[in-house]
Structures are given as structure tokens and as C-alpha cells.
Design an enzyme around this catalytic site. Structure first.
Site, PDB file in Angstrom:
ATOM      1  N   HIS A 101       3.284   6.842  -6.944  1.00 51.37           N
ATOM      2  CA  HIS A 101       2.577   8.063  -7.343  1.00 51.37           C
ATOM      3  C   HIS A 101       3.535   9.257  -7.328  1.00 51.37           C
ATOM      4  O   HIS A 101       3.495  10.129  -8.201  1.00 51.37           O
ATOM      5  CB  HIS A 101       1.408   8.288  -6.373  1.00 51.37           C
ATOM      6  CG  HIS A 101       0.324   9.158  -6.902  1.00 51.37           C
ATOM      7  ND1 HIS A 101      -0.827   9.430  -6.198  1.00 51.37           N
ATOM      8  CD2 HIS A 101       0.192   9.853  -8.059  1.00 51.37           C
ATOM      9  CE1 HIS A 101      -1.609  10.232  -6.895  1.00 51.37           C
ATOM     10  NE2 HIS A 101      -1.007  10.515  -8.027  1.00 51.37           N
ATOM     11  N   HIS A 161       0.821  -1.206   0.000  1.00 48.35           N
ATOM     12  CA  HIS A 161       0.000   0.000   0.000  1.00 48.35           C
ATOM     13  C   HIS A 161       0.860   1.264   0.000  1.00 48.35           C
ATOM     14  O   HIS A 161       0.693   2.147  -0.853  1.00 48.35           O
ATOM     15  CB  HIS A 161      -0.923  -0.002   1.224  1.00 48.35           C
ATOM     16  CG  HIS A 161      -1.736   1.247   1.365  1.00 48.35           C
ATOM     17  ND1 HIS A 161      -3.020   1.363   0.898  1.00 48.35           N
ATOM     18  CD2 HIS A 161      -1.435   2.466   1.910  1.00 48.35           C
ATOM     19  CE1 HIS A 161      -3.481   2.576   1.150  1.00 48.35           C
ATOM     20  NE2 HIS A 161      -2.531   3.273   1.759  1.00 48.35           N
ATOM     21  N   GLU A 162       1.768   1.345   0.959  1.00 50.13           N
ATOM     22  CA  GLU A 162       2.583   2.559   1.051  1.00 50.13           C
ATOM     23  C   GLU A 162       3.462   2.738  -0.177  1.00 50.13           C
ATOM     24  O   GLU A 162       3.740   3.871  -0.588  1.00 50.13           O
ATOM     25  CB  GLU A 162       3.427   2.544   2.330  1.00 50.13           C
ATOM     26  CG  GLU A 162       2.620   2.554   3.619  1.00 50.13           C
ATOM     27  CD  GLU A 162       1.661   3.733   3.721  1.00 50.13           C
ATOM     28  OE1 GLU A 162       1.946   4.794   3.136  1.00 50.13           O
ATOM     29  OE2 GLU A 162       0.619   3.588   4.389  1.00 50.13           O
ATOM     30  N   HIS A 168       1.845   4.790  -2.806  1.00 47.47           N
ATOM     31  CA  HIS A 168       2.072   6.241  -2.660  1.00 47.47           C
ATOM     32  C   HIS A 168       3.442   6.621  -3.215  1.00 47.47           C
ATOM     33  O   HIS A 168       3.606   7.676  -3.849  1.00 47.47           O
ATOM     34  CB  HIS A 168       2.015   6.633  -1.185  1.00 47.47           C
ATOM     35  CG  HIS A 168       0.644   6.608  -0.587  1.00 47.47           C
ATOM     36  ND1 HIS A 168      -0.423   7.284  -1.113  1.00 47.47           N
ATOM     37  CD2 HIS A 168       0.177   5.986   0.547  1.00 47.47           C
ATOM     38  CE1 HIS A 168      -1.491   7.098  -0.350  1.00 47.47           C
ATOM     39  NE2 HIS A 168      -1.156   6.304   0.661  1.00 47.47           N
TER      40      HIS A 168
END
Length: 683
Positions: free
Chosen positions: A473, A466-467, A470
Site C-alpha cells: 500500500h 499481512h504486514e 501494508h
């Protein structure tokens, strides 16, 4: 400290990595002061410019301003989250209200707003490209939302409110952090820790010793939400003590936050009214992709009833596991869930962990998936130092071999780090400055005893993926102006790419690559993988309801008018009533965050009236995962399409327009409902 301050000039390290080995804590305050002074002078020069406003002499000049302040802030707030100290907290308490006042001085500058408004009035004549036009749109919107069109008297009150809110948010965050430490549960007998893994017991031993309690054990609170030890501890009395320590945070004692909550809520309501909004939620959500409180409530209304029904059914199943031994209580839920998971799906978390060794998950899972999907390559840079010895620096290379940026992985828990997991940028990508990104991922994993491998839980594996979403992105940002770099998108859009990246955790070819026994090298057995997939909706009622309870609690606090906020005097009574009115009150499923430690919404403004963002983003995420699956999953052409069509855009255009252009239509909610078992035939 002022004459040789590392922040006064750009770093000469690769990618302008802050030179942490040369930065002293006493460098920060002078750097903040120089940075604010410099930016005020730069803004004054823009306002005093005798030539008529142009895009370059106003907006580009504004984008170029404040470089010392940006460098200082990025490093400082990375440390206050990841490796804080008493002195850093003192500086934070002093500087945050000053930064708020500094921001107000810019956003409420009548001369600067006049130039921006002049450009906005002539926007059709300026020949701007898409990103330039959006920059003008965003600056004008942000100035209006900051109060640029209010009277001088209103400006004075607004400045006071903003300064006080900034100080209160910092105080709230520090109290929550202190309360996490203070609420550790002390255990006298190691036998009571039966069920915990060896690394968890080792961590409790060290935590006890650190508190001067040799021979005793301290169960530190690990997560800002619930505590993972509850799933493993056999001792029911200890589970109850740990649960109560966790959910009782912030009420009474030296770290009580309830008075801060009331003051923050009242000030936010007052500010919203000053700015022309009914309440704080209306103000915040109007600038997110949801646009209105009604749109958020409409989405939540589709989810609450089936989620509550699923949670009730799950509670019945758990009571059946317990039988007549005792009545299910909230501190039993995680423990009994693991028993039921073992009985129903033959999945035992302790048997999974040997297949999830940290280094293998990172290199052969997280990095491997990014390599297959986007062509990335990672090389650890042991010659570069970050802010702590645990924070490791990796150089990231693009599919063509060109350097893309730096990734910093900081995975282990420590007393100086706040709880939870997060990503943040140390350097933002920008065509204007020719900078490439540096992004950090922080987790809170217990370090294994010396000489032993660090083994992760399934949830910790998911958090790593998940992290890193980021991080991608941020790394893939390809914008001209730093305002739009990476994750600088609306709050209810920012979680979307990171949630998409979670899909690769159990994708067959990725799982095959990293899920190997740390001793034998054997792959995770296929029958276990099949059971993991079969259990994907297991306990979703609980996880959805605890999330919804926090979301609806957030909205309850932030849909109060000024008068309603003033009338609230008892925080916990308000919380209980709000959950009841929202239809999510159940003693077996406490909110993921209770009000007194709800740092997402009270230690900063980003998620206030915005905790719904995770579910809102999951609508986009589930819809995108369907698209990826239809296209065959881990394919370079799909990765390139997602990267170029969405990730690279950052905030350089309206986020929902970006999504529609990428997906070819508006998102559908059905994939989310199916994923969470909330469709009629699955509830």
C-alpha cells in the site's frame, strides 16, 4: 550535536534513507526543536502573506512546511517502537507533549484557518482537480475537528487536554512495554518446557541468562495479545502461570496502568464534548468510513450471536478431547485446540514448521506473490544500513525495471522492540517533493540457535503476508501531496489491503513455490494442504469472540459521556460489566486485549474507538478476495487493477468512493460471514 545534525538537511542516501550510522541519540531533541521552530516560522509566513489566499500560497505551502520535523519524527518513532532505549524513552516523554502543543498551535491558528476557510467558501471557483479538491476538503475538516471554530477559552482548555493526553499515552505505552518484560515466567527445570520447539527453548535459555539466572529459563511474553507457547506446553501448571502472567498485565505493581486508563477516558470524553460530540467514539468514528457508532454496532450485532454459538460449540469439542482428565480452562484452549486439530485434520504445527523457513517464505512466498501479481523485483542492499543490524534493506523495482522504493524487513524479537507486528513509513511517496517510499515491516519471531534455520509457525507466515500488504500500500502510492501517501487513509480502511494480501499465503501456486522442507526440499504434501484448507474455519469461534470482546470493550470505554466516565472508579469491574452487557462475557475466551494492556487504544489515539476497524476492513477484504478468485487469482491484470484502482490512490479521495469505483458496487458482508463460519448454515 546541534551544528552537525543529520536531520537538518535531507539525507544524501538512496531514497533519502535516514543515515542511522551517523545519527546519535542526542541529535533528536535539537532536531525536534529546530523542526518545530522552522515550521512555526513557515506557518507564520503563510498567515502573513499579503496576497489573497490561493491553493498554492496556502495549502501547498502548508504541505511543504515542517520537513525537518517530518524527517526527525519518522526516524525517532521508528526507533522508539523497534529499537528503543532508556534515553530514547526519556526524550519521548519530553517531546510528545511538546509535539502535541506544536500541532495545536497550527491547528488552532485563527489566521491560518481563516485562509483555509476562505478557499473552502470559494472552492467551486478555484478550478481544482480531484486530489486538490480533496486536499482542501480534508484540511478544512481536520481544522474544524481540531477545534478551530471554538472560542479562545475553549482553545486554552483543549490545548491542556491534548498535551496531557499525549503524555499519558506515552506513559501507558512505556508501562505496557516494561510490563511485558517484567511478566516473564521463570522456569527452573527444562523438563517443564516439554513441547516447545528447540528455538523456543533456546530463546528461553538466553532470556534466563540475560536476567542473570544462569541455569534457569525465562518464558518472555512474546505477543501483546495471547502467548503462542500456550499451544505447545504440555505442563498444565506452567500453562496456567504463563496465561495468568499474560492476562494479568497492568494491574498492580510498578507498571499498573489502571489509573492512566481512567484519566485518558475522562479526558477524551471531555474533549469530545468540547468539540460538540456526545462521546469520543462519536467523534472518532464520524471521520472514518463507518461514519457513525450505529453503523458499527449494526455490523457487530450480525456477528456476535453466531460467533458466541460457535465458540460454545468449540468449547464442548475441546472438553470432549480432554474427557474427564480436567475441566477446560482458558490456559488449556490453545493446547487442546492443537490436539483437536491434529485429531480432526491431522495438522500438527510442529510438523508444518520445517516447511516454513524464514528466508524461503520471504523470497519465494511474499516477494514471489508480489512479483507474479504486480511484476515487482527485490534486491537486497547490504550496502545500506538501517537502525539495527537485524533490519535488512531491499530495493524494490517496478514491473518495467524502474526503481520504486525501499523495503526494510525487521523480523526478530529483541528486548528493545515492542511486541506484535506493524508497518511504518520512513519516507512517504510524494509528487510534490519527488520522494519515493521507504517502508518497514516489524515482526517478533524467535531467532533460531546459531547455525540453524529460522522456522515459522503458520500464524507467523500469515503475519508476514499481512504486514507486507501494508508495505505494498505504501510502495504503490502515487499521489501528489504527502498528506495522502500510502496508508494515510481512514483507520477503518487501512487494514483492508493488508488483509487481502493474506490470501496468497495458501494460494496453490504461491504455496507450491515457498512451502518446501528446509532439509529435503520436498514440497508440502498435497494432502496436508487439503487439510489446511479444510481447517480454515477451525477455531474461528474463539478467534472471532476474543476479537469482538476487545472491540466491544473499546466501544464501551469510548461511548461514555463526561459524567459516566467520571463515575467509573474500578477499571476491571467496568470491563467485566461491559463484556456482560455486550453479550461476549465468557471466562474461556478472554478479550484479545484486556483494558490494562490495550495499547492499540490507550497508547495512542489511532485505534481508540476504532478497534472495530479490523472486522470492518475484513468486509471489504473478503469481498475483494471473492473478486480476485472469480478472476482466476494471481493474475497480472487483476494486480494492476487493484494497484491502479485502489492501492495507488492512498488517501487522495474518499476511501469508500475509491472502493466503489474499483469494485463497481458497495461491499457485501456475506463473504465475511461465510469465511468466519457465521452464516446460518455454517454456524
Amino acid at each position: 550535536m546541534t551544528t552537525d545534525n543529520p536531520f537538518f538537511e535531507p539525507s544524501d542516501l538512496p531514497y533519502q534513507l535516514p543515515p542511522f550510522d551517523r545519527i546519535d541519540v542526542e541529535h533528536y531533541l535539537p532536531a525536534f526543536e529546530r523542526g518545530m521552530e522552522e515550521q512555526r516560522a513557515e506557518v507564520a509566513a503563510i498567515v502573513a502573506e499579503p496576497a489573497a489566499p490561493t491553493f498554492d500560497n496556502t495549502l501547498v505551502a502548508l504541505e511543504r512546511s515542517g520537513r525537518i520535523l517530518q524527517r526527525t519524527s519518522a526516524a525517532f518513532f521508528t526507533l522508539t517502537s523497534s529499537h528503543t532505549s532508556d534515553r530514547l524513552q526519556e526524550i519521548e516523554a519530553e517531546v510528545v507533549p511538546r509535539l502535541s502543543a506544536h500541532s495545536d498551535a497550527i491547528m488552532l491558528d485563527a489566521g491560518l484557518y481563516s485562509r483555509i476557510n476562505d478557499l473552502y467558501a470559494r472552492r467551486g471557483e478555484l478550478g481544482l482537480d480531484g486530489e486538490q479538491a480533496w486536499l482542501l476538503e480534508r484540511y478544512r475538516t481536520e481544522f474544524v475537528r481540531a477545534g478551530a471554530e471554538l472560542t479562545a477559552e475553549q482553545h486554552e482548555r483543549l490545548r491542556a487536554v491534548n498535551a496531557e493526553l499525549a503524555g499519558l499515552a506515552t506513559e501507558f505505552g512505556n508501562l505496557v512495554r516494561d510490563e511485558m518484560k517484567a511478566r516473564a515466567v521463570i522456569v527452573d527445570d527444562e523438563a517443564a518446557l516439554d513441547g516447545l520447539s528447540s528455538d523456543a527453548i533456546a530463546a528461553a535459555t538466553v532470556a534466563g541468562r540475560d536476567r542473570g539466572l544462569d541455569g534457569k529459563y525465562a518464558l518472555n511474553l512474546i505477543l501483546p495479545t495471547g502467548q503462542p507457547q500456550l499451544a505447545a506446553l504440555h505442563d498444565r501448571d506452567l500453562r496456567e502461570r504463563l496465561h495468568n502472567a499474560s492476562v494479568g498485565r497492568g494491574v498492580g505493581g510498578d507498571n499498573d496502568t489502571t489509573g492512566l486508563v481512567l484519566r485518558i477516558v475522562r479526558l477524551r470524553a471531555e474533549r469530545a464534548r468540547l468539540l460538540g460530540y456526545e462521546h469520543h467514539a462519536a467523534y472518532n468514528i464520524s471521520d472514518n468510513t463507518a461514519r457513525s457508532v450505529a453503523a458499527v454496532e449494526e455490523m457487530l450485532a450480525k456477528v456476535v450471536p453466531p460467533a458466541m454459538a460457535n465458540a460454545a460449540a468449540e468449547a464442548d469439542d475441546l472438553q470432549a478431547v480432554i474427557g474427564n482428565d480436567y475441566t477446560l480452562q482458558p490456559w488449556d484452549w490453545a493446547y487442546c485446540t492443537e490436539r483437536l486439530r491434529r485429531d480432526r485434520y491431522a495438522i500438527d504445527e510442529s510438523e508444518l514448521r520445517p516447511y516454513f523457513e524464514l528466508e524461503r517464505v520471504l523470497h519465494d512466498g511474499v516477494f514471489y506473490a508480489a512479483g507474479q501479481l504486480y511484476g515487482l523485483r527485490f534486491s537486497e542492499r547490504s550496502d545500506l544500513s538501517a537502525y539495527h543490524q537485524d533490519a535488512r534493506v531491499f530495493e524494490v523495482f517496478d514491473h518495467d525495471g524502474s526503481p520504486l522504493g525501499l523495503f526494510i524487513g525487521d523480523f526478530f524479537t529483541r528486548p528493545s522492540k515492542r511486541g506484535g507486528a506493524w508497518a511504518n513509513a520512513l519516507v512517504a511517496q510524494s509528487g510534490l517533493f519527488g520522494t519515493s517510499p521507504i517502508v518497514c515491516n516489524n515482526l517478533n519471531i524467535n531467532r533460531a540457535p546459531e547455525g540453524e534455520p529460522t522456522l515459522l509457525t503458520l500464524d507467523e507466515v500469515r503475519t508476514m503476508f499481512h504486514e507486507f500488504g501494508h508495505a505494498l500500500h505504501t510502495l504503490f502510492s502515487a499521489v501528489q501531496y504527502p498528506k495522502f501517501a500510502g496508508t494515510r487513509v481512514p483507520r477503518d480502511f487501512v487494514e483492508y489491503p493488508s488483509q487481502v494480501n493474506e490470501v496468497w499465503m495458501l494460494w496453490p501456486e504461491v504455496l507450491e513455490h515457498y512451502a518446501r522442507h528446509h532439509i529435503t526440499g520436498d514440497r508440502l504434501p498435497q494432502e496436508v494442504i487439503d487439510r489446511l484448507h479444510a481447517a480454515e474455519q477451525f477455531n474461528k469461534g474463539f478467534s472471532t469472540v476474543e476479537y469482538l470482546a476487545a472491540t466491544l470493550l473499546d466501544l464501551a470505554w469510548h461511548t461514555l459521556s463526561v459524567e459516566e466516565a467520571e463515575a467509573v472508579t474500578d477499571v476491571m469491574a467496568f470491563e467485566a460489566d461491559a463484556l456482560e452487557r455486550a453479550g461476549v462475557a465468557t471466562p474461556l475466551v478472554p478479550p484479545r486485549y484486556r483494558t490494562p494492556y490495550f495499547a492499540h487504544i490507550f497508547s495512542g489515539a489511532a485505534y481508540s474507538a476504532g478497534y472495530y476497524s479490523y472486522l470492518w476492513s475484513e468486509v471489504l477484504d473478503a469481498d475483494t478476495v471473492d473478486w480476485l478468485t472469480e478472476r482466476g487469482g494471481l493474475r497480472r491484470d487483476s494486480g494492476d487493477a487493484f494497484r491502479d484502482g485502489l492501492l495507488a490512490k492512498g488517501g487522495s479521495a474518499d476511501s469508500m468512493d475509491v472502493y466503489r469505483a474499483f469494485r463497481g458496487r458497495d461491499p457485501l458482508i456475506e463473504p465475511l460471514l461465510k469465511r468466519r463460519g457465521l452464516l446460518g448454515d455454517a454456524a
